[in-house]
Design an enzyme around this catalytic site. Structure first.
Site, PDB file in Angstrom:
ATOM      1  CG  ASP A 276      -9.045   2.413 -16.495  1.00  0.00           C
ATOM      2  OD1 ASP A 276     -10.003   2.872 -17.164  1.00  0.00           O
ATOM      3  OD2 ASP A 276      -8.441   3.096 -15.639  1.00  0.00           O
ATOM      4  CG  ASP A 393      -1.875   6.496 -19.536  1.00  0.00           C
ATOM      5  OD1 ASP A 393      -1.224   5.885 -20.391  1.00  0.00           O
ATOM      6  OD2 ASP A 393      -2.291   5.965 -18.488  1.00  0.00           O
TER       7      ASP A 393
END
Length: 511
Positions: A276, A393
């Site tokens: 991100d 993740d």
């Protein structure tokens, strides 16, 4: 669909070598293994690996096999496949030659016949090598078997490719002067037209000569007649210095480790992916133990910032994730990387992830099946409110921005170019191709997006991490795994600056 995840059956095979390509009097000692990597109710995936344990380079190979129970192959990758039972497989150009101590591997997916994932006898010229017949370290739901082919026979020396983009003409255009790139133990084509980083030419991923040459010894550009790197000049290294922040100490350490002991027991979990561009949770001093340095952040142009109090780019600040946090291969079966985990005192902890061969939420996923038996070690750099217990993740450029997005602004790309918000390039490719496409189609689609978003903008490190996902990680979609906490390798702590070994607080229990 009832998945039997992680079931692996090794079989020693007879390996067919193209006689015309062998020098007179040379003795080949290849070890050839057939492994059922996954099986579910109606189908299976399998891989065939050819390892050169001999004293000379193998130039050309061919293997053949026949199913007697009605099983049929529906797709393949990393080899040219012909026939409709019996089947024959030959190289796709870049993996024609196998230097001493190296291996090539290709895979197939198919439909089961009347029995469970039959292991056929593979015929060809004699494979003279000796290899271990021990079962894989993946947890097995069935007994393993090992068979040596005692009556090999010659196979066809000319097999046409049924895989798009693998004809001899297109393959040769990716090879440069009978050379290839030994990319951390995996033979990869050299690019003809790409000058830096990774490229995608003639239907396959390739490595620029300068990028390949920048690897530490013993990796780099190799001749098809030698496994010794041909180019590691300082000029080549300096031309791609910006694409790697790994110190020389880290490089030498990484090249000395190729495997880790398998997990005995462990906890159940699964892996997802994201990138991100935000400053991570572990980048603030208040979020790490007092004796541990926080993770450094970078500016929008990937320059390291000394001010650990700088705000996150996802909150209007100037702190971004540094690009050297991409995952990277240590060997064909071991990789290192960084990940977000669930909340708690996790910053700087490292975890060994052992992939079982099935997907957490995508039954029959061919990428997860192809990933079986591989291992990652990841260091926790972030936490996420949308990350659950046992979930890792993994930081993967192009893996999806998730809940926050600072990447569009940092990279100068549209939101649409980033793929799906959750799942990134692969999720977008599955929406585009459908959910029954072949693994090679998914990989090709992801690699095209890696090149379009990163390669076209000169974002070399990010392109390498994105390509790693398609190649080493097999474009696996949320693969299931076993995990345990382990000491952090120097390769990870050197990049991150987080080293909590002084705390001696490794946890040995599952959450």
């Amino acid at each position: 669909m009832n998945l039997l995840s992680g079931w692996v059956r090794p079989l020693m095979l007879g390996c067919g070598l193209l006689g015309a390509a062998l020098s007179a009097g040379s003795i080949q000692a290849a070890v050839c293994e057939y492994r059922v990597t996954n099986e579910w109710g109606s189908g299976f995936t399998a891989s065939i690996r050819i390892t050169n344990n001999g004293s000379s380079t193998i130039n050309g190979w061919s293997v053949s096999w026949n199913y007697t129970d009605g099983s049929r192959v529906t797709s393949s990758w990393n080899a040219g496949l012909s026939g409709a039972n019996p089947y024959s497989a030959t190289p796709v150009g870049w993996n024609t030659s196998i230097p001493i101590g190296s291996s090539v591997e290709f895979g197939v997916q198919g439909n089961n016949g009347s029995s469970r994932a039959q292991v056929p006898a593979v015929t060809g010229a004699i494979c003279g090598g000796q290899g271990s017949s021990a079962p894989s370290s993946v947890a097995s739901s069935s007994s393993s078997s090992s068979v040596v082919s005692s009556t090999p026979r010659s196979s066809s020396s000319s097999v046409s490719s049924s895989v798009p983009g693998t004809s001899s003409s297109s393959s040769s255009s990716v090879l440069t002067g009978a050379q290839a790139c030994n990319w951390y133990g995996t033979l990869t084509p050299l690019c003809n037209n790409t000058s830096n980083g990774w490229g995608y030419e003639d239907g396959r991923s390739c490595v620029a000569r300068t990028t390949c040459s920048a690897q530490p010894a013993p990796y780099g550009i190799v001749s098809t007649s030698s496994s010794t790197p041909l180019s590691s000049s300082s000029s080549s290294r300096s031309s791609v210095a910006s694409s790697s922040s790994l110190s020389s100490a880290t490089s030498s350490s990484a090249s000395s480790v190729s495997s880790v002991p398998p997990i005995d027991g462990g906890c159940n979990g699964y892996a997802t992916r994201y990138w991100d561009c935000c400053k991570p949770h572990c980048g603030w001093s208040a979020n790490v133990p007092s004796l541990v340095s926080p993770l450094q952040s970078c500016s929008a142009n990937n320059t390291r910032l000394s001010d650990v109090s700088v705000g996150s780019s996802c909150d209007g600040g100037g702190g971004y994730m540094c690009w050297d946090k991409i995952p990277f291969a240590v060997s064909p079966t071991l990789a290192y990387g960084y990940a977000a985990t669930s909340s708690g005192d996790v910053c700087g902890r490292c975890y060994q992830l052992q992939f079982t061969g099935s997907s957490y939420n995508a039954p029959g996923d061919p990428g997860s099946a192809a990933l079986a038996g591989k291992t990652m070690i990841v260091q926790a750099t972030n936490i996420g409110y949308d990350v659950s217990g046992g979930q890792f993740d993994i930081l993967v450029p192009g893996g999806g921005v998730g809940a926050f997005n600072a990447c569009s602004a940092q990279w100068g790309v549209s939101n649409a170019e980033l793929g799906a918000q959750y799942g990134g390039f692969l999720a977008a490719c599955k929406q585009q191709l459908g959910y029954n496409a072949s693994l090679s189609q998914y990989k090709s689609c992801v690699l095209n997006r890696c090149d379009s978003v990163f390669g076209s903008r000169g974002l070399t490190q990010l392109q390498q991490g994105c390509t790693w996902f398609a190649e080493w990680f097999e474009a696996a979609d949320n693969p299931s795994l076993k995990y345990k906490e382990v000491p952090c390798p120097a390769e990870l702590t050197t990049r991150s600056g987080m080293n909590r070994s002084i705390l001696n607080d490794i946890r040995n229990t599952c959450p």
